[in-house]
Write an enzyme that holds these catalytic residues in place. Structure first.
Site, mmCIF file in Angstrom:
data_model
loop_
_atom_site.group_PDB
_atom_site.id
_atom_site.type_symbol
_atom_site.label_atom_id
_atom_site.label_comp_id
_atom_site.label_asym_id
_atom_site.label_seq_id
_atom_site.Cartn_x
_atom_site.Cartn_y
_atom_site.Cartn_z
ATOM 1 C CG ASP A 34 20.330 7.521 7.576
ATOM 2 O OD1 ASP A 34 20.388 7.053 7.005
ATOM 3 O OD2 ASP A 34 19.264 6.948 6.830
ATOM 4 C CG ASP A 82 26.351 5.699 5.275
ATOM 5 O OD1 ASP A 82 25.122 4.413 6.478
ATOM 6 O OD2 ASP A 82 26.641 5.088 5.590
HETATM 7 N N1 LIG Z 1 22.429 4.618 5.896
HETATM 8 C C1 LIG Z 1 21.748 3.470 5.542
HETATM 9 N N2 LIG Z 1 22.418 3.377 4.926
HETATM 10 C C2 LIG Z 1 21.446 2.380 3.678
HETATM 11 N N3 LIG Z 1 20.574 2.268 3.755
HETATM 12 C C3 LIG Z 1 19.648 3.026 4.014
HETATM 13 N N4 LIG Z 1 18.498 3.519 3.680
HETATM 14 C C4 LIG Z 1 18.092 4.276 4.769
HETATM 15 N N5 LIG Z 1 19.311 4.797 5.847
HETATM 16 C C5 LIG Z 1 20.692 4.128 4.501
#
Ligand SMILES: Nc1ncnc2[nH]cnc12
Ligand SMILES: CSC[C@H]1O[C@H](OP(=O)(O)O)[C@H](O)[C@@H]1O
Length: 288
Positions: A210, A212
């Protein structure tokens, strides 16, 4: 140790087993730091012995803050493991590291604050160096193994470890971007640092799941996104580990990680109690 694993895999979110392992054994290993997150599965991969441990437990039962990182690393050390590859899901803090890509990070920032972060203390003091927290040799091998995977691979970048379990706010995410961080997750610290204290070569294949929460045109991270991308990448993760196992020399030829405790232990040997010696024997017996 006879027939010790040439590599241990710590599987993170979405990777709770390793079906390619053959002739498996499930080992329940008690350590002076408690029980590991899951039984350790050992088995054959391309004719070589490999160990697998599910970081969050079978069924994903431990929060990143609840994982017993010390027991996990200690238990692997007790099997004679001297190389670990960690598989992690992570968020991207850079436009050019997109979901589906895989990053081999080279640096760490630790924002965690409620985890046991050392095997030392309570009668023995040591200060391990962490300038370059990942094993360069093992990271190079992971990179080479991933090149044939068909995925986009990035070598290098800084992984910032947050305590979680919540994901970040937009203000936090933008702050980490301003700091120059590349990816974000919740588990690299203290795992990588404990591997150093145990003199085990350690690298990470971080699967970007992703953007974030900072990206203006992408949805903020959700668990569903993480699971979806990891499911897509499971085969890549397993096949690249197999390629890595095939290229590892039988004896660990790293000339840095196996000596990390050299000159790190401060406590005068005659001040170390028999109980402490016994507890940390597999880590310190070369030196004390
Ligand atoms: N955006 C994110 N923040 C923290 N841990 C994660 N693991 C996978 N995506 C994450
Ligand atoms: C399930 S999303 C957050 C969770 O996923 C990552 O875990 P791991 O590093 O074990 O793959 C991240 O660090 C969080 O713990």
């Amino acid at each position: 140790m006879e027939n010790k694993p040439v590599l241990a895999v710590i599987g993170g979110s979405g990777l709770y087993n390793f079906p390619a392992l053959k002739n498996t054994q499930s080992l329940e290993i008690e350590t002076p730091f408690g029980m590991p997150s899951s039984p350790i599965i050992t088995g054959d991969l391309s004719g070589r012995k490999v160990a697998f441990l599910a970081r969050h437990g079978i069924g994903h039962v431990y929060l990143p803050s609840e994982v017993n990182y010390r027991a996990n690393i200690y238990a692997l050390k007790s099997l004679g493991v001297n190389r670990i590859v960690s598989i992690s899901a992570c968020g991207s803090l850079r436009e050019d590291y997109s979901p589906g890509h895989i990053v081999i990070p080279s640096q760490l920032v630790d924002l965690t604050h409620k985890r046991e972060r050392s095997f030392f203390g309570n009668g023995i003091v040591a200060h391990i160096g962490s300038a370059d927290p990942y094993c360069e040799k093992l990271s190079n091998m992971a990179y080479t193994a991933l090149l044939d995977s068909g995925a986009t691979i990035h070598k290098g970048g800084t992984y910032i470890t947050i305590e979680g379990p919540r994901f970040s706010t937009k203000a936090e995410s933008n702050l980490y971007r301003e700091w120059g961080m590349s990816i974000i997750g919740m588990t690299a610290c203290p795992e990588a640092m404990l591997a150093r204290e145990a003199e085990i070569c350690y690298t990470t294949m971080a699967h970007v799941t992703d953007y974030d929460v900072w990206h203006v045109s992408e949805e903020p991270v959700t668990v569903e996104m993480v699971v979806r991308v990891l499911q897509k990448n499971t085969q890549i993760a397993q096949e690249s580990i197999q390629r890595m196992v095939e290229m590892l020399p039988e004896e660990n030829d790293c000339n840095i990680c196996p000596h990390l405790l050299n000159n790190a232990i401060m406590t005068q040997p005659d001040k170390i109690s028999p109980q402490v010696r016994k507890k940390l024997d597999i880590l310190i017996n070369k030196y004390i």
